[in-house]
Write a protein that holds these residues in place. Structure first.
Motif, short mmCIF file in Angstrom:
data_model
loop_
_atom_site.label_atom_id
_atom_site.label_comp_id
_atom_site.label_asym_id
_atom_site.label_seq_id
_atom_site.Cartn_x
_atom_site.Cartn_y
_atom_site.Cartn_z
N LYS A 222 1.20 -1.23 -0.52
CA LYS A 222 0.25 -0.14 -0.25
C LYS A 222 0.73 1.41 0.15
O LYS A 222 0.51 2.25 -0.12
N ASP A 254 -0.62 -4.59 3.22
CA ASP A 254 -1.23 -3.22 4.49
C ASP A 254 -0.54 -2.60 4.86
O ASP A 254 -0.88 -1.73 5.35
N GLU A 256 2.31 0.99 4.26
CA GLU A 256 2.63 1.65 3.46
C GLU A 256 3.87 2.26 4.15
O GLU A 256 4.92 1.31 4.64
N THR A 271 0.92 6.60 9.03
CA THR A 271 -0.24 6.29 8.42
C THR A 271 -0.39 5.36 8.41
O THR A 271 -2.11 4.48 8.26
N ASP A 272 0.01 4.40 9.04
CA ASP A 272 0.00 2.49 8.66
C ASP A 272 0.66 1.61 10.53
O ASP A 272 0.97 0.80 10.51
N ASN A 274 1.26 0.09 12.99
CA ASN A 274 1.12 -1.43 13.84
C ASN A 274 2.27 -2.32 14.14
O ASN A 274 2.85 -2.07 13.66
#
Length: 320
Positions: A222, A254, A256, A271-272, A274
Motif C-alpha cells: 500500500k 497492508d 504503507e 500512517t499505518d 502497527n
C-alpha cells in the motif's frame, strides 16, 4: 563464544542492549563532525555490524542517530552491532548547513558517511564501553529506509549519473556483504512524474543493474508514493525487479511507507501504525542477515515460513 551460538542471536530471546552516543568522528572536508549512535548486545562476541541509514522524513529528529529505535533495538538485542550516523541531510543540521554544496539531500555524502564509519570501526569499538574486541570486522551489512534505502542501494552497487556533472558515480562498498532496503525508491526516467520528482533529480538516474550484493528488498503493498510517481507500490519493488540476483523481495500486506512505524516508537507521521508489523519486519530482517552471514543457519527459512504462511501471513516472499 560467537553471538550466533548463544541466546543473543535466537529470535524471541533478546538480551539487554548497550547504547552509546554520540561517537564523534572527524572527517576531513565534511562541514560538521560525523555523529554515530552505537547499539550492541550486552553479551556475545564476533558480532556482525549493521549500518543503518535514516530517511529524510518529516519529523525533526527521526532523520538522525535518534531515529529507528524499533529496528535498532531489536537488531542489537538479537546479536548485531547497529551503527546509526546523522547524515548531513538530517533536519537536525538543516539550519547549520543551509545552502551548503550538495544540500539539502547530500546524496553522495550520505553513502560516503558509511565508508568513513567502516574505515574507523576500530575507533568506534574502542570508544564504546564494553564493546572492544567484540565486533567481527569482516561481517558488515547496510540497511536504509526511504532515502536511506537509496543510500544503501549505492553502497550495494547501484550507480547514479550525477545530474550536475553527468559523471557516473560508483559508491559501492566491497566490505558490505549484504543489504536490507526498506521502502526504497525505485526506477527513474519517465515514471518519475510526480510533483516532487524535479526536487530530487538524482532519483531519475539510478541504475540497479550493477547492484550485485545480496539484498532483501522490503516493500509495502500500500506504499503508493504519488508525490514521485503514479507507478504505484510496485515502484518500491524495483530494487528487486531491476537488480541481478541474489535478491529477495518481502512484500508486506497492508503496509504503507512507514512499514508499520519503523522510524520510531509512536511516530505521529506513521500512517499505518502497527507494532506487530514492525516486530515482524525486525524478525524477518534479522533472520535474513543472520543466515547471510552464516549460510548453514536456518534462521531465515524458519522465520520466513513462520511469518509469511499460515492463517495470518504478514507478507509474501520471492527470491531470485
Amino acid at each position: 563464544m560467537s553471538a550466533y551460538t548463544d541466546t543473543a542471536a535466537v529470535p524471541g530471546a533478546p538480551v539487554p542492549v548497550l547504547s552509546y552516543s554520540p561517537v564523534v568522528l572527524s572527517v576531513p572536508g565534511r562541514p560538521v563532525d560525523l555523529h554515530v549512535r552505537v547499539s550492541a548486545p550486552a553479551t556475545g562476541t564476533e558480532l556482525p555490524v549493521i549500518l543503518l541509514s535514516h530517511g529524510h522524513g518529516g519529523s525533526n529528529h527521526l532523520s538522525s542517530l535518534h531515529g529507528y529505535a524499533p529496528l535498532a533495538d531489536f537488531w542489537a538485542a538479537h546479536g548485531f552491532v547497529v551503527l546509526q550516523p546523522t547524515h548531513l541531510s538530517s533536519r537536525t543540521l538543516s539550519d547549520a548547513l543551509a545552502g551548503a554544496p550538495g544540500g539539502p539531500f547530500f546524496w553522495r555524502s550520505r553513502a560516503e558517511d558509511m565508508t568513513h564509519i567502516l574505515d574507523r570501526l576500530d575507533v568506534i569499538e574502542a570508544a564504546v564501553p564494553q564493546l572492544a574486541g567484540r565486533i567481527d570486522h569482516g561481517k558488515a551489512a547496510v540497511a536504509g529506509h526511504s532515502l536511506g534505502g537509496f543510500t544503501a542501494g549505492l553502497l550495494l552497487g547501484a550507480r547514479v549519473t550525477d545530474p550536475d556533472s553527468g559523471e557516473e558515480v560508483d559508491l559501492a562498498e566491497p566490505r558490505i556483504k549484504a543489504g536490507v532496503l526498506l521502502a526504497a525508491p525505485g526506477r527513474g526516467g519517465d515514471v518519475l512524474n510526480g510533483p516532487m520528482a524535479k526536487a530530487i533529480p538524482f532519483f531519475k538516474v539510478i541504475d540497479f543493474s550493477t547492484m550485485t550484493t545480496p539484498t532483501l528488498v522490503v516493500a509495502g503493498d500500500k506504499d503508493d508514493s504519488r508525490h514521485f510517481t503514479d507507478m504505484g507500490p510496485d515502484w518500491h519493488m524495483d530494487p528487486y525487479t531491476l537488480a541481478p540476483g541474489p535478491k529477495t523481495l518481502l512484500t508486506l500486506f497492508d503496509a504503507e511507507h512507514g512499514l508499520g512505524g519503523i522510524a520510531g516508537y509512536d511516530v505521529a507521521e506513521t500512517t499505518d501504525e502497527n507494532p506487530e508489523r514492525v516486530a515482524a519486519v525486525g524478525r524477518l530482517t534479522a533472520a535474513y542477515l543472520r543466515t547471510r552471514f552464516h549460510p548453514g543457519d536456518d534462521a531465515w527459512p524458519t522465520t520466513r515460513d513462520a511469518l509469511t504462511t499460515g492463517a495470518k501471513p504478514w507478507g509474501r516472499v520471492a527470491s531470485k
